[in-house]
Design an enzyme around this catalytic site. Structure first.
Site, PDB file in Angstrom:
ATOM      1  N   ARG A  58     -72.319 -26.799 -52.545  1.00  0.00           N
ATOM      2  CA  ARG A  58     -71.009 -26.639 -53.193  1.00  0.00           C
ATOM      3  C   ARG A  58     -69.936 -27.189 -52.262  1.00  0.00           C
ATOM      4  O   ARG A  58     -69.859 -26.803 -51.083  1.00  0.00           O
ATOM      5  CB  ARG A  58     -70.756 -25.168 -53.504  1.00  0.00           C
ATOM      6  CG  ARG A  58     -69.380 -24.872 -54.083  1.00  0.00           C
ATOM      7  CD  ARG A  58     -69.334 -23.467 -54.659  1.00  0.00           C
ATOM      8  NE  ARG A  58     -70.224 -23.340 -55.813  1.00  0.00           N
ATOM      9  CZ  ARG A  58     -70.279 -22.258 -56.590  1.00  0.00           C
ATOM     10  NH1 ARG A  58     -69.502 -21.218 -56.347  1.00  0.00           N
ATOM     11  NH2 ARG A  58     -71.109 -22.226 -57.608  1.00  0.00           N
ATOM     12  N   LYS A 101     -78.656 -21.892 -50.077  1.00  0.00           N
ATOM     13  CA  LYS A 101     -77.451 -22.511 -50.627  1.00  0.00           C
ATOM     14  C   LYS A 101     -76.650 -23.083 -49.471  1.00  0.00           C
ATOM     15  O   LYS A 101     -76.794 -22.673 -48.308  1.00  0.00           O
ATOM     16  CB  LYS A 101     -76.600 -21.485 -51.376  1.00  0.00           C
ATOM     17  CG  LYS A 101     -75.664 -22.087 -52.411  1.00  0.00           C
ATOM     18  CD  LYS A 101     -76.379 -22.486 -53.692  1.00  0.00           C
ATOM     19  CE  LYS A 101     -75.390 -22.981 -54.739  1.00  0.00           C
ATOM     20  NZ  LYS A 101     -76.054 -23.261 -56.016  1.00  0.00           N
ATOM     21  N   ALA A 106     -67.767 -21.443 -64.958  1.00  0.00           N
ATOM     22  CA  ALA A 106     -66.989 -22.028 -63.859  1.00  0.00           C
ATOM     23  C   ALA A 106     -67.348 -21.281 -62.575  1.00  0.00           C
ATOM     24  O   ALA A 106     -68.511 -21.162 -62.235  1.00  0.00           O
ATOM     25  CB  ALA A 106     -65.500 -21.958 -64.182  1.00  0.00           C
TER      26      ALA A 106
END
Length: 363
Positions: free
Chosen positions: A59, A95, A250
């Site tokens: 991200r 992640k 989102a």
């Protein structure tokens, strides 16, 4: 951040790179990298690798503080453990986050430096696209390491549609459970987020006969979706609208103590990770009569797609495997109803059993 420097210049490639170990309870590894040459600041968190190497997207987001980025990556990596285990994949949970505005700070040099950071984990962490990163970015990152999936050059490409399709079949199953055989036809669905997943979900819902309200902070994204789907209604926000289904697609944590009383939908099912601010929100939704489909169950389609690059799953089997998310949701709802549990409790029991089996812990 209280941290210990594990490496110095050249640890993950050229330039001055510091890898920082944040000793965080419940995670196997958490490292932060700062590259002075490119301005890269990135954190990789590996939550659990009992089932296999940790796979999770990168991200790229303008966090206000490094502590905000750390909180996000810890929650996201744990969510990936749940997602992989719930989907029955031989993968662990990890992640990564890159701190910065992707429109202003993303450069090929920065992505290459990040690729060297990924490579320093020796295959223990495999990265993919996420918010702020694309399949093309994965090509650049992949020039420095083989531990990248979802490239548009030699990989399975962007996983946006696969994620949206998984959410769609999960939503169908939830709708049949609540309203019967008509499913989504005629239902009002509020989609929050017009990005690469939300936009695909809108098309699937309209084709299924649903009425869609769409909200996003980005006017350009809304315009792109409305041009493709002129029947979509544009709203300032959808969480508190008179809708049947709320689909957060989102950022996470939109459901909290303040917002849950505003929700008028009977079902919450979307693509966003970590939709609940904390565990108490699950009980609050249940008390309000709102059916929440756990995000890590509904949004596993993208992971299933990119996992085919590192598992025995064949590319032609991907769509069929994603479609099975609908059956998984039906089974989860049945299991929850049989013993008066929430769907999330039933899903967590499955995850815990699979992790315990992998770790050799007696049930």
């Amino acid at each position: 951040m209280c941290a210990a420097i594990l490496g110095g210049p050249g640890v993950a490639g050229n330039g001055h790179i510091d890898i920082i170990d944040e000793r965080t309870s419940g995670h196997e590894q958490v490292r932060m990298l700062r590259d002075e040459d490119t301005g890269l600041r990135a954190i990789v968190a590996i939550h659990n690798s009992s089932l296999g190497p940790a796979l999770g997207g990168t991200r790229f987001f303008p966090y206000k503080e490094e502590s905000d980025a750390l909180t996000d990556v810890l929650r996201l990596s744990e969510g990936m453990t749940l997602k992989a285990a719930a989907a029955g994949l031989p993968l662990g949970g990890g992640k990564a986050v890159i701190i910065g505005d992707p429109h202003a700070h993303k450069t090929p040099g920065l992505l290459r430096a990040y690729g060297r950071f990924v490579h320093s984990f020796g295959g223990g962490y495999i990265t993919a696209g996420d918010v702020g990163t694309t399949a093309t970015d994965m090509n650049i990152i992949g020039s420095q390491t083989p531990w990248v999936v979802g490239r548009d050059a030699g990989g399975s490409g962007d996983s946006g549609f696969s994620t949206a399709y998984g959410v769609f079949v999960a939503m169908q199953a939830a709708a049949v459970h609540v309203w019967g055989s008509e499913g989504l036809s005629g239902r009002r669905v509020g989609v929050e987020g017009a990005g690469k997943v939300g936009s695909q979900l809108v098309s699937l819902l309209i084709d299924a006969g649903a009425h869609v309200n769409l909200a996003d902070r980005n006017p350009a994204a809304l315009q792109r979706v409305s041009e493709t789907n002129p029947r979509v209604a544009i709203s300032r926000r959808v969480l508190d609208q008179d809708i049947d289904i709320y689909a957060p697609c989102a950022m996470g944590a939109t459901l909290n103590e303040s917002t849950i009383p505003m929700v008028r939908a009977q079902i919450v099912c979307g693509a966003a990770n970590n939709q609940l601010l904390n565990a108490d929100c699950e009980e609050q939704l249940q008390s309000a009569g709102i059916l929440w489909i756990p995000d890590y169950v509904a949004n596993a389609g993208g992971l299933i797609q990119v996992s085919s690059e590192v598992t025995d799953l064949q590319p032609e089997e991907v769509t069929d495997r994603i479609a099975m998310i609908g059956s998984a949701v039906t089974g989860m709802l049945q299991a929850a109803g049989d013993v008066s549990r929430t769907p999330a409790e039933a899903a967590r029991e499955l995850v815990e059993r699979r992790l315990a089996d992998a770790e050799g812990i007696p049930a």
